[in-house]
Every structure is written in structure tokens, then in C-alpha cells.
Design an enzyme around this catalytic site. Structure first.
Site, mmCIF file in Angstrom:
data_model
loop_
_atom_site.group_PDB
_atom_site.id
_atom_site.type_symbol
_atom_site.label_atom_id
_atom_site.label_comp_id
_atom_site.label_asym_id
_atom_site.label_seq_id
_atom_site.Cartn_x
_atom_site.Cartn_y
_atom_site.Cartn_z
ATOM 1 N N ARG A 255 0.852 -1.180 0.000
ATOM 2 C CA ARG A 255 0.000 0.000 0.000
ATOM 3 C C ARG A 255 0.893 1.237 0.000
ATOM 4 O O ARG A 255 1.922 1.290 0.668
ATOM 5 C CB ARG A 255 -0.925 0.009 1.218
ATOM 6 C CG ARG A 255 -2.097 -0.957 1.109
ATOM 7 C CD ARG A 255 -3.071 -0.488 0.035
ATOM 8 N NE ARG A 255 -4.253 -1.330 -0.095
ATOM 9 C CZ ARG A 255 -4.386 -2.319 -0.969
ATOM 10 N NH1 ARG A 255 -3.372 -2.604 -1.783
ATOM 11 N NH2 ARG A 255 -5.496 -3.006 -1.048
ATOM 12 N N GLU A 284 -3.446 8.299 -5.028
ATOM 13 C CA GLU A 284 -3.741 7.690 -6.325
ATOM 14 C C GLU A 284 -5.012 8.298 -6.899
ATOM 15 O O GLU A 284 -5.996 8.469 -6.176
ATOM 16 C CB GLU A 284 -3.889 6.174 -6.172
ATOM 17 C CG GLU A 284 -2.593 5.499 -5.755
ATOM 18 C CD GLU A 284 -2.700 3.975 -5.686
ATOM 19 O OE1 GLU A 284 -3.745 3.417 -6.092
ATOM 20 O OE2 GLU A 284 -1.738 3.339 -5.224
ATOM 21 N N HIS A 303 -0.933 1.060 -10.285
ATOM 22 C CA HIS A 303 -1.633 0.140 -9.377
ATOM 23 C C HIS A 303 -2.408 -0.920 -10.171
ATOM 24 O O HIS A 303 -3.583 -1.178 -9.920
ATOM 25 C CB HIS A 303 -2.588 0.906 -8.458
ATOM 26 C CG HIS A 303 -2.943 0.133 -7.223
ATOM 27 N ND1 HIS A 303 -3.397 0.735 -6.068
ATOM 28 C CD2 HIS A 303 -2.927 -1.209 -6.947
ATOM 29 C CE1 HIS A 303 -3.643 -0.185 -5.139
ATOM 30 N NE2 HIS A 303 -3.374 -1.367 -5.658
#
Length: 344
Positions: A255, A284, A303
Site C-alpha cells: 500500500r 492515487e 496500481h
């Protein structure tokens, strides 16, 4: 015995016989992976699929599948706001991370919660080894030479014999260790309870989390694969980065908030570490003004390292299997039971 959402033991059984179960699927109903719900046992009644349900229509629902791709946390909260769901016993998330369900409406309930860990581990492990090889081969230099049509030989590195340190030796971390061992690497790892990995052939040496700075001093590659919980926020900070070798590479598939990104940028710019392979970020999408975009020693992916062909299909297959277990054995048969307060 399966833990509650709050981490306490609970159990409910089906009395040894196959029972019926009512299921609600919180999802974008147009998602293609939902076609696999037709494989559910005939004893399952799907009460509804979507994000909006008439008030009171879910009163007898005992199982919930949260297919969170395309569903916001606010939409999940709205489902619980509009329906009290008094019969709900089990919630399954099709993600490995628990971020989208860490809301009071779920955390304060007496639920058994399962996730889809294991579904994405192999692809993330492959990304880690790709990132490591990316820097071992000095790929940025190769790309520059290709762009300028310049033939210039130089020595490159190999992974065999190098040391990889893994922060968080859970499902993703262990899958990474297995693949690193296949490359001939030495594998170190941190874990809150090192005893859980004693004797595991996927790791050569296991450290307690408090000894992270000791571990990274030995590593050529440091991998973050830990979930985000209060104790892991910025677990990779300026102090940890300062203990790494100047030739080391940092790789994050856990993360983004587990890393102090400002400290990471400073280490990359100063040459305190050689490079970084990043699939996750503190914010993000990664802001356009982030320094990371312009750094030649940083590999960036949006991601998506686990979004391989069939990634969500596999998560629904896992749920179907779990539903069969639930019908036959109750909560004690469920796979991937998690403690939402611990975050894993």
C-alpha cells in the site's frame, strides 16, 4: 473457529446439512465477471445485484458479496444506510485489501468477513521480480541507448546470489519469496509473529517487524508487501531508507501509505538508494506534479500489477467455492477469514 469483524471468536453452523442461503451482490451489475455467479449452488437465492435496493428488501439476506471494482466506499455505505440487514452473517470481498470495507457500518457489526487473498499473489510476485531484473539489467540505460541508436556494451547484474528482503511475509510476501528462491536469491522477511514462518523453505531468515532496519542493511532489494494498518503507515521512512545500501532497490506492491513518499523521493534524488519500482502510491492517481514521474531511476505502474487476464474471474470462482463451504459447514468451512480491525 472463525473470528468476528472485531476479531472475537464466533461460529455458526449448518447443522451438518446443506441449507439454503440468501445472497446480495453489491456490485456494478454490468461487470463481466459476475457471469460466474451462475455457478453458485442451487441452494443459493440471489436476492439482488447492484448498489441500490428497496428498503427492507434485504432483511432476510445472510450473505453479501462485495465486488468492489466500480463501486465506491460511499455506495457501500449507502447500501447499509438504506437497509438494516438484520440477518447478515457473512461478507466476502473480492479484493485482497480491506480498504473499501473499513467503514463503521461494517466494522461495528457482528460479521464473519472473508477476502480474496491468494488470487492476486502470483502476479504481484512476478511484478517484484520483473522490477528487480529491470534495475539489474540497467533498463533505463538500455532504453536511452536504443533511443539514440547507440551500441555500447556494459556489464549487467543478475539476481542469483542477491538478497531480497520482504516487509510483510503474508500471502503476497511468501509468493514473492518462492519466486525469488527460484531465481537463486537469498530471502529475508519481517513478520509480526516470526514463529509463523519458522521452517518455511521460502525464506532463509525471518525478523520481527521491530528489526526492519537490521534486515534492510543486508538487502539488495527491499520489497514492501504489508497491508496498511495503523502500525504500518510509513513503516518505510527516512530512517529505514538510510539503512539501505546505496546500490539497493525499493519495490512496493503493498500500500502506498506504508511508505513516506517524501523521504523516498529524497533518497532517490540523493543517490541514497539506486532505484524504486512502484505499483502503489500515497495518493492515487499519482499527481501529475509528483517528482516521481521525472525520475529516471523509478519504475511506475498505475496500481495494476495484479490486473492480469482473468484476475476478477478468479476472485468470483473463489467466492463460489466459499459459498459451497458455507452451505455445508457454516462459518467454520470458510476460506480467507480476516480480522478487519487488524487489516488482514
Amino acid at each position: 473457529m472463525a473470528p468476528l469483524a472485531g476479531g472475537k471468536p464466533r461460529s455458526f453452523s449448518m447443522s451438518g446439512t446443506r441449507q439454503k442461503a440468501r445472497l446480495v451482490v453489491v456490485a456494478d451489475k454490468e461487470r463481466s465477471e459476475l457471469r460466474h455467479l451462475k455457478e453458485l449452488p442451487k441452494d443459493v437465492e440471489v436476492v439482488g445485484i447492484g448498489t441500490k435496493f428497496p428498503q427492507g428488501s434485504l432483511d432476510e439476506v445472510e450473505c453479501m458479496l462485495l465486488n468492489s471494482v466500480g463501486v465506491s466506499r460511499e455506495e457501500v455505505r449507502e447500501v447499509f444506510a438504506q437497509n438494516s440487514l438484520p440477518s447478515l452473517k457473512w461478507l466476502h470481498s473480492n479484493m485482497a485489501g480491506l480498504d473499501v470495507i473499513k467503514i463503521p457500518e461494517i466494522m461495528d457489526r457482528d460479521l464473519t468477513i472473508t477476502n480474496s487473498k491468494g488470487t492476486y499473489s502470483r502476479s504481484l510476485a512476478e511484478y517484484v521480480l520483473f522490477s528487480a531484473k529491470f534495475f539489474a539489467l540497467q533498463t533505463p540505460r538500455l532504453l536511452n541507448q536504443k533511443a539514440s541508436a547507440r551500441w555500447e556494451k556494459f556489464p549487467v547484474g543478475e539476481l542469483a546470489g542477491k538478497t531480497m528482503g520482504i516487509i510483510g511475509f503474508g500471502d503476497i510476501g511468501r509468493a514473492t519469496g518462492v519466486l525469488a528462491k527460484a531465481y537463486g536469491m537469498r530471502v529475508l522477511a519481517t513478520r509480526r509473529n516470526p514463529e509463523l514462518s519458522r521452517g518455511d523453505k521460502a525464506v532463509d531468515k525471518i525478523f520481527c517487524t521491530a528489526d526492519l532496519e537490521l534486515m534492510v542493511q543486508e538487502c539488495d532489494y527491499v520489497v514492501c508487501s504489508t497491508p496498511l494498518v495503523p502500525s504500518t503507515k510509513h513503516i518505510v521512512n527516512a530512517s529505514v531508507l538510510s539503512k539501505m545500501k546505496r546500490t539497493a532497490v525499493f519495490i512496493n506492491v503493498g500500500r502506498g501509505q506504508c511508505v513516506d513518499e517524501r523521504a523516498l523521493c529524497s533518497a532517490l534524488k540523493s543517490g541514497a538508494i539506486m532505484g524504486a519500482g512502484l505499483d502503489v502510491f500515497e495518493t492515487e492517481p499519482l499527481p501529475q506534479d509528483s517528482e516521481l514521474w521525472g525520475m529516471p531511476n523509478v519504475l511506475i505502474s498505475p496500481h495494476n500489477a495484479d490486473q492480469v487476464d482473468g484476475w476478477l474471474d478468479n476472485s468470483i470462482h473463489l467466492f463460489v467455492k466459499n459459498m459451497s463451504n458455507y452451505l455445508e459447514q457454516g462459518s467454520e468451512g470458510l476460506l480467507n477469514v480476516v480480522d478487519i480491525h487488524r487489516g488482514y
